[in-house]
Design an enzyme around this catalytic site. Structure first.
Site, PDB file in Angstrom:
ATOM      1  N   PRO A   1      -3.518   3.534   9.692  1.00  0.00           N
ATOM      2  CG  PRO A   1      -5.476   3.988   8.508  1.00  0.00           C
ATOM      3  CD  PRO A   1      -4.240   4.623   9.040  1.00  0.00           C
ATOM      4  CD  GLU A   2       0.616  -1.750  10.006  1.00  0.00           C
ATOM      5  OE1 GLU A   2       0.609  -2.976   9.807  1.00  0.00           O
ATOM      6  OE2 GLU A   2       1.601  -1.134  10.432  1.00  0.00           O
TER       7      GLU A   2
END
Ligand SMILES: [Zn+2]
Length: 283
Positions: free
Chosen positions: A2-3
């Site tokens: 996840p960014e």
């Protein structure tokens, strides 16, 4: 992994169930994730009211009325699900507990927030809210890319003497917080900048042009995440992963999206990570 946009989407997805709500019961099923959990974490969370759910870089911060802040990091494979939400936004029954459900927060309003992380690179910690900014994970972070402290003058100044490739410089969390591999690749594509170019060799106008592009790339992705929340029909109530169209990321060998370019997206490895770019129009 996840960014920032995915983490922001998780934060927005959790907020209706958590903000202003009391944690009726916290269940902690193991002593650690990436690091040991803080002492007596379940007891310290139980009965606390969540005042605000914030994000700093890729960390979700839940400020509690106990003077402590719960820090949540999804790591590589962490997932958060909401079930039983009483507000009608996410109407999923509580699922049977799964093997990697490490922390479960049962809110007084009936919502259940579950943190599941098969690879256990995620983290949770409790810190004093007053000293949150000095926490080891947060203290050295650069400004938020969507915040006011991150602007054209700042980025020009920070990159002026950097001999590293622009790709690595933008991934440096001391320079700007929360930018990850995917969105740096997308930013450099939109800016027409080769990931191999040394940061110090980029002209000031080209660096200045990257600032609004970074904001746009992240905002577009957050917007896509927002749509995924609005059409929230996933059977398992999982938050934060959504379909998004990328111009270069993961598109090795595919035709360049830039009108009239005709190039082919290439992949190279920089500092052990894949960079996707169009050698034709990114200089
Ligand atoms: Zn191209």
């Amino acid at each position: 992994m996840p960014e920032l946009p995915e983490v922001e989407t998780v934060r927005r997805g959790l907020a209706p169930s958590m903000e202003g709500a009391v944690i009726a019961r916290a269940t902690v099923n193991r002593p650690d994730l990436r690091w040991p959990f803080p002492e007596r974490m379940a007891e310290r969370l139980t009965g606390a009211r969540v005042l605000m759910l914030r994000r700093r870089s890729k960390y979700i911060l839940a400020d509690l009325d106990t003077g402590e802040t719960l820090l949540i990091h999804l790591g590589m494979s962490g997932r958060m699900t909401v079930s039983g939400d009483p507000l009608g936004q996410f109407v999923h029954d509580h699922p049977a507990q799964e093997k990697h459900d490490h922390v479960i927060l049962d809110m007084e309003n009936g919502a259940r927030v579950t943190f599941n992380d098969p690879r256990r690179f995620g983290a949770m910690d409790l810190l004093s809210t007053a000293e949150a900014e000095t926490h080891a994970l947060l203290a050295s972070l650069g400004p938020e890319p969507l915040g006011n402290a991150f602007d054209e003058d700042y980025l020009v100044a920070r990159l002026k003497n950097r001999r590293a490739p622009i790709k690595s410089a933008l991934l440096d969390q001391h320079i700007v917080a929360g930018l990850g591999n995917i969105y740096v690749c997308e930013t450099l594509f939109r800016g027409g900048v080769s990931p191999r170019r040394k940061a110090a060799n980029l002209s000031a106008p080209r660096i200045r042009a990257l600032v609004p592009i970074i904001r746009e790339v992240l905002s577009d992705a957050i917007e896509a995440g927002g749509s995924s929340l609005r059409d929230f029909r996933q059977a398992d109530g999982e938050l934060g992963y959504f379909q998004h169209r990328f111009d270069v990321y993961g598109r090795e060998g595919a035709p360049c999206h830039r009108a009239g370019c005709g190039g082919t997206i290439a992949r190279i490895t920089q500092s052990g990570r894949s960079s996707f770019y169009c050698p034709q129009c990114q200089r």
